[in-house]
Design an enzyme around this catalytic site. Sequence first.
Site, PDB file in Angstrom:
ATOM      1  N   ASP A 120       0.904  -1.190  -0.147  1.00  0.00           N
ATOM      2  CA  ASP A 120       0.056   0.204   0.082  1.00  0.00           C
ATOM      3  C   ASP A 120       1.019   1.324   0.208  1.00  0.00           C
ATOM      4  O   ASP A 120       1.510   1.398   0.843  1.00  0.00           O
ATOM      5  CB  ASP A 120      -0.833  -0.159   1.873  1.00  0.00           C
ATOM      6  CG  ASP A 120      -1.658   1.412   1.683  1.00  0.00           C
ATOM      7  OD1 ASP A 120      -1.270   2.026   0.631  1.00  0.00           O
ATOM      8  OD2 ASP A 120      -2.292   1.087   2.000  1.00  0.00           O
ATOM      9  N   LYS A 131       2.710  11.903 -16.316  1.00  0.00           N
ATOM     10  CA  LYS A 131       1.688  13.096 -16.171  1.00  0.00           C
ATOM     11  C   LYS A 131       0.740  12.089 -16.122  1.00  0.00           C
ATOM     12  O   LYS A 131       0.598  11.211 -16.286  1.00  0.00           O
ATOM     13  CB  LYS A 131       1.918  13.602 -17.435  1.00  0.00           C
ATOM     14  CG  LYS A 131       1.076  12.587 -19.105  1.00  0.00           C
ATOM     15  CD  LYS A 131       1.273  13.646 -20.134  1.00  0.00           C
ATOM     16  CE  LYS A 131       0.128  13.532 -20.621  1.00  0.00           C
ATOM     17  NZ  LYS A 131      -1.140  12.753 -20.728  1.00  0.00           N
ATOM     18  N   HIS A 166       5.974  11.795 -22.958  1.00  0.00           N
ATOM     19  CA  HIS A 166       7.131  10.748 -23.738  1.00  0.00           C
ATOM     20  C   HIS A 166       6.847  11.184 -25.042  1.00  0.00           C
ATOM     21  O   HIS A 166       7.659  10.423 -25.551  1.00  0.00           O
ATOM     22  CB  HIS A 166       5.692   9.954 -23.693  1.00  0.00           C
ATOM     23  CG  HIS A 166       4.423   9.430 -24.691  1.00  0.00           C
ATOM     24  ND1 HIS A 166       3.525  10.084 -23.613  1.00  0.00           N
ATOM     25  CD2 HIS A 166       4.081   9.275 -26.070  1.00  0.00           C
ATOM     26  CE1 HIS A 166       2.218  10.029 -24.914  1.00  0.00           C
ATOM     27  NE2 HIS A 166       2.727   9.419 -26.050  1.00  0.00           N
ATOM     28  N   LYS A 206      10.773  10.815 -28.612  1.00  0.00           N
ATOM     29  CA  LYS A 206       9.987   9.803 -29.812  1.00  0.00           C
ATOM     30  C   LYS A 206      10.920  10.117 -30.646  1.00  0.00           C
ATOM     31  O   LYS A 206      11.647  11.571 -30.850  1.00  0.00           O
ATOM     32  CB  LYS A 206       8.968  10.769 -30.847  1.00  0.00           C
ATOM     33  CG  LYS A 206       7.569  10.077 -30.146  1.00  0.00           C
ATOM     34  CD  LYS A 206       6.166  10.574 -30.387  1.00  0.00           C
ATOM     35  CE  LYS A 206       5.541  10.413 -29.596  1.00  0.00           C
ATOM     36  NZ  LYS A 206       4.177   8.881 -29.925  1.00  0.00           N
ATOM     37  N   ASP A 211      -5.197  17.347 -21.320  1.00  0.00           N
ATOM     38  CA  ASP A 211      -4.678  15.695 -21.613  1.00  0.00           C
ATOM     39  C   ASP A 211      -3.054  15.805 -22.995  1.00  0.00           C
ATOM     40  O   ASP A 211      -2.569  15.182 -22.787  1.00  0.00           O
ATOM     41  CB  ASP A 211      -5.319  15.398 -22.226  1.00  0.00           C
ATOM     42  CG  ASP A 211      -5.042  13.302 -22.728  1.00  0.00           C
ATOM     43  OD1 ASP A 211      -4.320  12.941 -21.237  1.00  0.00           O
ATOM     44  OD2 ASP A 211      -5.453  12.853 -23.307  1.00  0.00           O
ATOM     45  N   HIS A 222       2.627  17.285 -24.776  1.00  0.00           N
ATOM     46  CA  HIS A 222       2.467  16.969 -25.697  1.00  0.00           C
ATOM     47  C   HIS A 222       3.012  18.435 -26.741  1.00  0.00           C
ATOM     48  O   HIS A 222       4.258  19.325 -27.701  1.00  0.00           O
ATOM     49  CB  HIS A 222       2.345  16.052 -26.377  1.00  0.00           C
ATOM     50  CG  HIS A 222       2.140  14.775 -25.491  1.00  0.00           C
ATOM     51  ND1 HIS A 222       3.076  14.466 -23.957  1.00  0.00           N
ATOM     52  CD2 HIS A 222       0.924  14.040 -24.731  1.00  0.00           C
ATOM     53  CE1 HIS A 222       1.934  13.930 -24.036  1.00  0.00           C
ATOM     54  NE2 HIS A 222       0.972  13.185 -24.195  1.00  0.00           N
ATOM     55  N   LYS A 268      -9.433  13.839 -30.560  1.00  0.00           N
ATOM     56  CA  LYS A 268      -9.080  12.207 -30.273  1.00  0.00           C
ATOM     57  C   LYS A 268     -10.674  11.656 -31.816  1.00  0.00           C
ATOM     58  O   LYS A 268     -11.462  12.648 -32.552  1.00  0.00           O
ATOM     59  CB  LYS A 268      -9.986  11.710 -29.796  1.00  0.00           C
ATOM     60  CG  LYS A 268      -9.582  12.191 -28.046  1.00  0.00           C
ATOM     61  CD  LYS A 268      -8.714  11.367 -28.033  1.00  0.00           C
ATOM     62  CE  LYS A 268      -7.512  11.951 -26.142  1.00  0.00           C
ATOM     63  NZ  LYS A 268      -6.211  11.996 -26.631  1.00  0.00           N
ATOM     64  N   LYS A 287      -4.709   8.701 -37.768  1.00  0.00           N
ATOM     65  CA  LYS A 287      -3.649   8.762 -36.373  1.00  0.00           C
ATOM     66  C   LYS A 287      -2.012   9.642 -37.258  1.00  0.00           C
ATOM     67  O   LYS A 287      -1.339   9.352 -38.851  1.00  0.00           O
ATOM     68  CB  LYS A 287      -2.423   7.454 -35.848  1.00  0.00           C
ATOM     69  CG  LYS A 287      -2.115   8.728 -34.602  1.00  0.00           C
ATOM     70  CD  LYS A 287      -1.399   6.716 -33.719  1.00  0.00           C
ATOM     71  CE  LYS A 287      -0.596   7.557 -32.712  1.00  0.00           C
ATOM     72  NZ  LYS A 287      -0.838   8.322 -31.426  1.00  0.00           N
TER      73      LYS A 287
HETATM   74  C1  BG6 Z   1      -1.216  10.631 -23.315  1.00  0.00           C
HETATM   75  C2  BG6 Z   1      -2.019  10.748 -23.153  1.00  0.00           C
HETATM   76  O1  BG6 Z   1      -0.178  11.535 -22.659  1.00  0.00           O
HETATM   77  O2  BG6 Z   1      -1.012  10.507 -24.782  1.00  0.00           O
HETATM   78  C3  BG6 Z   1      -3.652   9.876 -24.728  1.00  0.00           C
HETATM   79  O3  BG6 Z   1      -2.775  11.038 -21.791  1.00  0.00           O
HETATM   80  C4  BG6 Z   1      -3.202   9.855 -26.129  1.00  0.00           C
HETATM   81  O4  BG6 Z   1      -4.502  10.570 -24.185  1.00  0.00           O
HETATM   82  C5  BG6 Z   1      -1.045   9.681 -25.819  1.00  0.00           C
HETATM   83  O5  BG6 Z   1      -3.755   8.899 -26.661  1.00  0.00           O
HETATM   84  C6  BG6 Z   1      -1.031  10.131 -27.413  1.00  0.00           C
HETATM   85  O6  BG6 Z   1      -0.088   9.639 -27.485  1.00  0.00           O
HETATM   86  P1  BG6 Z   1       0.776   8.695 -28.815  1.00  0.00           P
HETATM   87  O7  BG6 Z   1       2.345   8.867 -27.987  1.00  0.00           O
HETATM   88  O8  BG6 Z   1      -0.120   7.543 -29.657  1.00  0.00           O
HETATM   89  O9  BG6 Z   1       0.199   9.925 -30.123  1.00  0.00           O
END
Ligand code: BG6
Length: 489
Positions: free
Chosen positions: A92, A145, A175, A179, A232, A237, A337, A342
């Site tokens: 915990d 995050k 993240h 990349k 988000d 990002h 979204k 993509k």
């Molecule tokens: C995350 C978000 O940080 O990044 C998500 O919380 C999103 O909502 C994701 O889908 C997108 O990451 P990537 O690497 O798939 O572009």
Amino acid sequence: MPCITVDSCTFTLFGALGDLALRKLFPALYQLDRAGLLHDDTRVLALAREVGDTAQHLGTIESHLRRYVPAQEVDQQVLMRFMARLDYLTMDFREVADYAPLAERVGPAERVVAYFATPASVYGDICANLAAVGLAERALAVLEKPIGHDLASSRAVNDAVAQYFPESRVYRIDHYLGKETVQNLIALRFANSLFETQWNQNHISHVEITVAEKVGIEGRWGYFDQAGQLRDMIQNHLLQLLCLIAMDPPSELSADSIRDEKVKVLKALAPITAEQLNRQVVRGQYVAGSSDGKAVPGYLEEENSNSQSDTETFVALRADIRNWRWAGVPFYLRTGKRMPQKLSQIVIHFKAPPHYIFAPEQRELIGNKLIIRLQPDEGIALQVMTKDQGLDKGMQLRSGPLQLNFSDTYRRDRVPDAYERLLLEVMRGNQNLFVRKDEIEHAWQWCDQLIAGWKRLGDSPKPYAAGSWGPMSSIALITRDGKAWYGDL
Ligand code: BG6
């Protein structure tokens, strides 16, 4: 053989049975092992609140590894070696007594990486408890995050962590910074003199940053609805990408030189007042539509949704940077979204030549573009103007690409996932790819004023059909300035 060396450590993963750990973190650690980048003595402690026997939990981790690592990359021998590094402990995280068994499993002089894949509300407790058992002073803290929900809550989390971890041992994950092509932005800008001389308001007319996702909310409605696309995606990002494009050249490649320059950009972002919001920012929410030819539900009809929500799933905005380099150059940011595909890409639009000598009807075509594709098909293309070939073509102009496609050019069989790079850099103790406290706070400050403006105006998101490029007003946002989103079909 790898040309970098990495010291051994005990990698403690808090939240080891959560979605992020199973889908991204364990596969990334496995890939590092496969690439020979984990020290022989490195061990991984999977920590989670689930009770039950260790073999069962390690079995769950292994089955997810097999699911998320592509079959051709699952090497039985490496997998066995990787699984032998792992151990599981039920904890915990708020309970200090649970940290004694953890401390016993870490050798007395071992370096510790503490990865917090848990809600940020627990970070402070984890830090205090690690300190109580003497682990904090030799640990690096890795924070996922979202860190907070706004400036005040992010400060509270950062301050709680700072009581036990100095900034030099805090690694905040975005993240996108891991990349491959995002890293290449630094090489592209600062290892080529060609671009830097053009990189300003004298030569650039505007910049577009698009991060579009095809997926909807994917069972994450509860989390996402509290956040929305601005918190988000834009707060982290997209603003990070904007900083990497807009920052001045750092004096060296050190973490703080880079981060100092990024902070200057964030500080120079022009505030958007409530009065300017309608012209400069568009919020959208997807309604039922189609994706890949199949009917898909709207945001308010997704699993576990609340039909009253006015959370945005799309944001497009115009940002202006108040400094000498960028005065008068709009940065158009767009993310959503349930878009048609993509796609993450940055397009730098250069100004047209100062004197125009070609046929008037071709004027629209003119202007170089530098297209930096982050995903999919990572690469860079410079659109240049040439003459169309053929006797019958006269001086008909054509825009064609000088192209660098990373996977073809470097003949790599795979592009490493962002988390592989980030975990490696944590283990190497290199903070270049991590976000400093002041960066997060300036980014929140800028986003908070947008949210406050929406509240003040009682703004609700505009509907857009799933599978489209967003509400019509996001197109108007840019056409009003005499421009268009690049490449929308
Ligand atoms: C995350 C978000 O940080 O990044 C998500 O919380 C999103 O909502 C994701 O889908 C997108 O990451 P990537 O690497 O798939 O572009």
